[in-house]
Write a protein that holds these residues in place. Structure first.
Motif, PDB file in Angstrom:
ATOM      1  N   ASP A  51      14.251  -3.152  27.095  1.00  0.00           N
ATOM      2  CA  ASP A  51      15.134  -2.729  25.680  1.00  0.00           C
ATOM      3  C   ASP A  51      14.132  -2.402  24.720  1.00  0.00           C
ATOM      4  N   THR A  52      13.056  -1.896  24.773  1.00  0.00           N
ATOM      5  CA  THR A  52      12.261  -1.664  23.532  1.00  0.00           C
ATOM      6  C   THR A  52      11.374  -0.482  23.964  1.00  0.00           C
ATOM      7  N   PRO A  53      10.942   0.413  23.235  1.00  0.00           N
ATOM      8  CA  PRO A  53      10.140   1.649  23.483  1.00  0.00           C
ATOM      9  C   PRO A  53       8.685   0.987  24.113  1.00  0.00           C
ATOM     10  N   LYS A  55       8.467  -1.722  25.850  1.00  0.00           N
ATOM     11  CA  LYS A  55       8.828  -2.166  27.207  1.00  0.00           C
ATOM     12  C   LYS A  55       9.160  -0.895  28.107  1.00  0.00           C
ATOM     13  N   ILE A 118       3.272  -4.364  24.229  1.00  0.00           N
ATOM     14  CA  ILE A 118       4.757  -4.920  23.843  1.00  0.00           C
ATOM     15  C   ILE A 118       4.296  -6.041  22.746  1.00  0.00           C
ATOM     16  N   GLU A 121       4.242  -4.373  19.431  1.00  0.00           N
ATOM     17  CA  GLU A 121       5.602  -4.050  19.154  1.00  0.00           C
ATOM     18  C   GLU A 121       5.975  -5.148  18.239  1.00  0.00           C
ATOM     19  N   GLU A 122       6.286  -6.274  19.192  1.00  0.00           N
ATOM     20  CA  GLU A 122       6.929  -7.750  18.549  1.00  0.00           C
ATOM     21  C   GLU A 122       6.494  -7.914  17.175  1.00  0.00           C
ATOM     22  N   ARG A 125       7.887  -5.990  14.565  1.00  0.00           N
ATOM     23  CA  ARG A 125       9.217  -6.301  14.483  1.00  0.00           C
ATOM     24  C   ARG A 125       9.162  -7.661  13.620  1.00  0.00           C
TER      25      ARG A 125
END
Length: 146
Positions: A51-53, A55, A118, A121-122, A125
């Motif tokens: 559900d994220t780019p 991922k 991933i 990205e986290e 965020r």
């Protein structure tokens, strides 16, 4: 040398193009073979959980890893990567590592590097949420109203 895998009750694992589901007891498997893709359930992403780019990139690499013809996923992968690098240029060093592993045929290592993407990205965020608490609160209000 055989790979030793211990499965929890009802845990699934992909070996080659087969999904193996354990019974209600712990099991230990010894898997011997060359270049057989093996993924534990905790390492598997589905289209619903991607559900994220980052991922989605992991999912594309995962599909390359388990596919008999990994090149069928290259177009999807490179489109996703292009979008990420355009939006977040600082992700390039991680993506470069993934690319190099794909080009060298080491798709398992590419998957490991995709996990790093991933995590990055986290981290971004979380940094954004800390710097913009109002935006996160508004986002939560909108999703609870839906």
């Amino acid at each position: 040398m055989a790979l030793k895998v211990e499965l929890r009750p009802h845990e699934r694992i992909i070996v080659g193009n087969c999904v193996i589901t354990n019974t209600d007891q712990r099991a230990r498997l010894l898997i011997d073979g060359d270049n057989v893709p093996i993924l534990r359930e905790r390492d598997i992403l589905t289209p619903e959980t991607a559900d994220t780019p980052a991922k989605l990139v992991y999912l594309a690499v995962q599909l390359m890893y388990i596919s008999p013809d990994p090149q069928t996923q290259h177009g999807t992968y490179f489109n996703l990567v292009r979008d990420i690098v355009t939006a977040v240029p600082s992700s390039w060093p991680i993506i470069e590592g993934i690319n190099n592993n794909i080009l060298n045929g080491d798709l398992y290592r590419a998957l490991k590097d995709a996990r790093k993407l991933i995590a990055y990205e986290e981290k971004l965020r979380d940094q954004y949420a800390a710097a913009h608490p109002k935006a996160e609160a508004d986002k939560a209000d909108v999703s609870s109203a839906a």
